[in-house]
Design an enzyme around this catalytic site. Structure first.
Site, mmCIF file in Angstrom:
data_model
loop_
_atom_site.group_PDB
_atom_site.id
_atom_site.type_symbol
_atom_site.label_atom_id
_atom_site.label_comp_id
_atom_site.label_asym_id
_atom_site.label_seq_id
_atom_site.Cartn_x
_atom_site.Cartn_y
_atom_site.Cartn_z
ATOM 1 N N THR A 33 -12.073 1.116 -8.110
ATOM 2 C CA THR A 33 -10.991 0.154 -8.318
ATOM 3 C C THR A 33 -11.125 -0.499 -9.693
ATOM 4 O O THR A 33 -10.159 -0.577 -10.466
ATOM 5 C CB THR A 33 -10.957 -0.900 -7.197
ATOM 6 O OG1 THR A 33 -10.976 -0.213 -5.943
ATOM 7 C CG2 THR A 33 -9.722 -1.776 -7.283
ATOM 8 N N LYS A 42 -2.723 -0.919 6.632
ATOM 9 C CA LYS A 42 -3.720 -1.947 6.320
ATOM 10 C C LYS A 42 -4.206 -2.555 7.609
ATOM 11 O O LYS A 42 -3.471 -2.579 8.601
ATOM 12 C CB LYS A 42 -3.093 -3.051 5.460
ATOM 13 C CG LYS A 42 -4.102 -3.845 4.664
ATOM 14 C CD LYS A 42 -4.437 -3.144 3.365
ATOM 15 C CE LYS A 42 -5.586 -3.782 2.650
ATOM 16 N NZ LYS A 42 -5.719 -3.249 1.278
ATOM 17 N N GLN A 80 0.828 -1.214 0.000
ATOM 18 C CA GLN A 80 0.000 0.000 0.000
ATOM 19 C C GLN A 80 0.863 1.265 0.000
ATOM 20 O O GLN A 80 0.514 2.273 -0.608
ATOM 21 C CB GLN A 80 -0.904 -0.018 1.244
ATOM 22 C CG GLN A 80 -2.075 0.956 1.190
ATOM 23 C CD GLN A 80 -3.256 0.429 0.396
ATOM 24 O OE1 GLN A 80 -3.603 -0.733 0.516
ATOM 25 N NE2 GLN A 80 -3.869 1.270 -0.407
ATOM 26 N N ASP A 126 -11.888 -3.304 2.100
ATOM 27 C CA ASP A 126 -11.119 -4.248 1.290
ATOM 28 C C ASP A 126 -12.025 -5.481 1.235
ATOM 29 O O ASP A 126 -13.243 -5.354 1.436
ATOM 30 C CB ASP A 126 -9.750 -4.530 1.934
ATOM 31 C CG ASP A 126 -8.777 -5.261 1.005
ATOM 32 O OD1 ASP A 126 -8.088 -4.599 0.225
ATOM 33 O OD2 ASP A 126 -8.709 -6.507 1.050
HETATM 34 O O1 2IT Z 1 -6.058 -2.283 -1.539
HETATM 35 C C1 2IT Z 1 -6.510 -1.126 -1.553
HETATM 36 O O2 2IT Z 1 -5.910 -0.196 -2.104
HETATM 37 C C2 2IT Z 1 -7.786 -0.882 -0.877
HETATM 38 N N1 2IT Z 1 -8.358 -1.816 -0.327
HETATM 39 C C3 2IT Z 1 -8.365 0.495 -0.832
HETATM 40 C C4 2IT Z 1 -7.747 1.286 0.272
HETATM 41 C C5 2IT Z 1 -8.360 2.633 0.506
HETATM 42 O O3 2IT Z 1 -7.912 3.272 1.477
HETATM 43 O O4 2IT Z 1 -9.252 3.070 -0.210
#
Ligand code: 2IT
Length: 448
Positions: A210, A126, A111, A166
């Site tokens: 996403t 995370k 991340q 997530d």
């Molecule tokens: O893996 C990822 O980038 C996410 N689950 C989104 C994380 C977010 O803070 O929107």
């Protein structure tokens, strides 16, 4: 021994039993060779790589909750605050039964580089739990979220750490988490979480982001190769939020999504997942049944039990949208045999390092997840901006910013590759580009 190799070995010694974290560390660090060689003395003196592989802190806590029958349960909660050199920790929460410290650490490490690529000021974090949402009622989910937040609240804040969803954590869970956070802290700080509902500070396009972003990034890759998306076939895995957004955008742009998968197997729909079939994916997710066979039953298409599409279905593009390590070396070999030319990774680390190496050495173009799926967290960053300015952008505004960000990521990668005289290797380019900003910020801020 090279600086990179030294750090990999030390990290291995300090983190026994964490194969997924080590896999990511190796993938990222080995890509950094040209950057490290150019600036080795300074990076070594400032222990940049050593600090990058060591999280700022790792929080582990007990989450007790009561099910509908009155039976008590205990799960384990996590929040890894990995790196805040360029902004507050930012990253999702995953609720899934096999979540452990290793899963959390690889995701938080990844991340950090992904968030850097977005060009927005967000550090890496995370969290999540080994709670399994399959078959749970709404009330059970709510009680679990409230118990989880009863501990998490003390570690997060709009300028400190901003979780989101997530796997296993969507709009419903974020709602329950936010309601309890607000109750405990007694302040309306909706910038503390992203992926919120529209009625209390969520951003339009965040649920789609996403999947949309992954499709926009692929369009940039195809443009670079002198091709376009229209008329291409796509094999996807997963059927959750990410596969939903990708199917929606791909079908809109004239591509055809021919497979989806779940823990039970995969479906093959030669007519393509589009229109109302895309909407049906939302119902499947909301049912908490975690079964893709429901799609085959409803639309009368083929269902293959216990398998993934990889190596079984030929397509122009493979887009894993399910989980980590779903494409192994044998899948990569089958993929090359079938002649699938592009792997657009959407889920985090879907391909093992040896599978990536095999694909690349056999001419398959691999677009890495830390670039491809960055549209999700980028739109979370846009949600944070809207919350702090107390305004709401239109869907068109958010979508066009998202598109611009994805194109920007592709440009940055090309820029990094040019700077080190490398060919079009998107895996190396994404790591080099993500690293640069974080390393510069850490160097500027001294030893901490
Ligand atoms: O893996 C990822 O980038 C996410 N689950 C989104 C994380 C977010 O803070 O929107």
């Amino acid at each position: 021994m090279s600086y990179i190799q030294e750090v990999i070995e030390q990290t291995e010694l300090k983190n026994p039993g964490q194969p997924q974290f080590m896999q990511t560390v190796k993938e990222v660090l080995t890509s950094l060779k040209p950057a490290v060689e150019q600036n080795e003395a300074k990076l070594r003196k400032n222990v940049i790589l050593e600090r990058m592989v060591e999280p700022d802190r790792q929080i582990i806590f007990r989450v007790p909750w009561v099910d509908d029958k009155g039976v008590y349960h205990v799960n384990r909660g996590y929040r890894i605050q990995f790196n805040n050199a360029i902004g507050p920790y930012k990253g999702g929460l995953r609720f899934q039964k096999d979540v452990n410290l290793d899963t959390m650490k690889f995701l938080a490490f990844e991340q950090t580089f992904k968030n850097s690529l977005t060009s927005l000021p967000m550090g890496g974090g995370k969290g999540g739990s080994d709670f399994d949402p399959t078959g749970k009622s709404d009330d059970e989910i709510m009680r679990f979220c409230q118990s989880f937040m009863s501990e998490l609240y003390r570690h997060i804040g709009p300028n400190m750490d901003v979780p989101a969803g997530d796997m296993g954590v969507g709009g419903r869970e974020i709602g329950y988490l936010f309601g309890w956070y607000k109750k405990i802290v007694g302040d309306y700080e909706n910038g503390v979480l992203t992926g919120k509902g529209l009625s209390y500070g969520g951003s339009l396009i965040r649920p789609e982001a996403t999947g949309f972003g992954a499709t926009y990034f692929l369009e940039e890759v195809l443009k670079h190769q002198g091709e376009h998306l229209e008329g291409k076939t796509f094999a996807l895995s997963g059927f959750g939020n990410v596969a939903w957004g990708a199917s929606k955008k791909i079908s809109e742009l004239g591509g055809k999504v021919i497979t989806l998968s779940g823990p039970d197997g995969y479906i093959y729909d030669p007519d393509g997942v589009s229109g109302e079939k895309v909407d049906y994916l939302l119902e499947m997710r909301a049912s908490n049944r975690n079964r893709v066979q429901d799609y085959a039953d409803k639309y009368g298409v083929k269902f293959v039990t216990g398998k993934k599409p990889w190596g079984n279905v030929k397509a122009d593009v493979y887009m894993p949208c399910a989980r980590q390590n779903e494409i192994l070396l044998e899948d990569a070999e089958a993929m090359v045999k079938l002649g699938v030319p592009i792997l657009n990774e959407v889920s985090n680390m879907p391909t093992t390092n040896e599978a990536i190496a095999y694909l690349q050495s056999h001419g398959v173009l691999v677009a890495p997840s830390k670039a491809v799926n960055a549209g999700g967290v980028a739109t979370s960053g846009l949600e944070m901006s809207q919350n702090s300015e107390r305004l709401a952008w239109s869907a068109t505004e958010v979508d066009s910013k998202l598109k611009g960000i994805m194109a920007g990521i592709h440009n940055q990668i090309c820029g990094a590759l040019d700077a080190y005289g490398l060919d079009y290797n998107l895996v190396a380019g994404a790591n080099l580009a993500g690293f640069k900003k974080v390393a510069d910020a850490m160097l500027a801020q001294g030893l901490y």
